[in-house]
Design a protein around this motif. Structure first.
Motif: not given
Length: 206
Positions: A7-17, A27-37
């Motif tokens: 049984w393969e469970v695949k998430a379609k999106n990352t969780p909101l914060l 009161e919710r933030f979504y992941c932009g899938e980018k990093f700041r360095m």
């Protein structure tokens, strides 16, 4: 040895914060899938960028703070530099990262799909105990009962009947409503009892 069905469970999106925005009433933030360095001399800071679901205001979740640049594996540094999506997802689902940032995830915001063999195809086998392995690389608090209902094609009531018959083992123990899945979990189901519940106690596969 009996066959193990996957049984393969695949998430379609990352969780909101769960975080209050200081620019709007969200009161919710979504992941932009980018990093700041940000590198300063021999140290480096790395964040995973989140944005408010309403106004796009940013929140930077700390991954590394004042870390020696040479202590980071070269491959990991490259993935941060290239905004690697898979790496972003790994940190977005990481409970350790959330604990370090003292922030909570909204797991109900995660949509998912489960790849599995239709139970009708499996019930025709002569196996007394059906064995399933759950593949789920990301932990988002998914209840085992939800997975079983989907993969066994049962309503909540039918699943309750099955558990009352002591027909389901989860991690070698009786299934409980509070159980949540982890990658690699094993589920064992008594085939005959499942057939009776699944087919309305007729014992025949339709």
């Amino acid at each position: 040895m009996s066959q193990i069905h996957i049984w393969e469970v695949k998430a379609k999106n990352t969780p909101l914060l769960k975080k209050k925005c200081n620019q709007c009433d969200s009161e919710r933030f979504y992941c932009g899938e980018k990093f700041r360095m940000n590198a300063q001399k021999k140290n480096i800071d790395i964040w995973l960028i989140y944005r408010c679901v309403k106004c796009k205001n940013t929140y930077n979740m700390t991954l590394f703070s004042r870390t020696k640049t040479e202590s980071l594996h070269k491959d990991l540094f490259t993935r941060f530099s290239e905004n690697n999506k898979e790496t972003a997802w790994q940190y977005a689902f990481s409970p350790e990262t959330r604990r370090k940032n003292n922030i909570e995830a909204d797991f109900e915001s995660v949509e998912y799909e489960i790849k599995h063999t239709p139970i009708e195809n499996i019930l025709h086998s002569d196996t007394e105990v059906l064995t399933f392995e759950i593949k789920c690389p990301f932990d988002f608090g998914l209840k085992a009962s939800a997975v079983l209902r989907t993969c066994l094609g049962l309503s909540a009531g039918k699943l309750n009947q099955l558990t009352e018959l002591n027909a389901v083992l989860f991690r070698e123990k009786a299934l409980q409503k509070k159980h949540k899945i982890r990658n690699g979990d094993i589920v064992k189901v008594d085939a005959e009892k499942l057939k009776k519940v699944y087919c309305g106690n007729t014992g025949a596969i339709q």
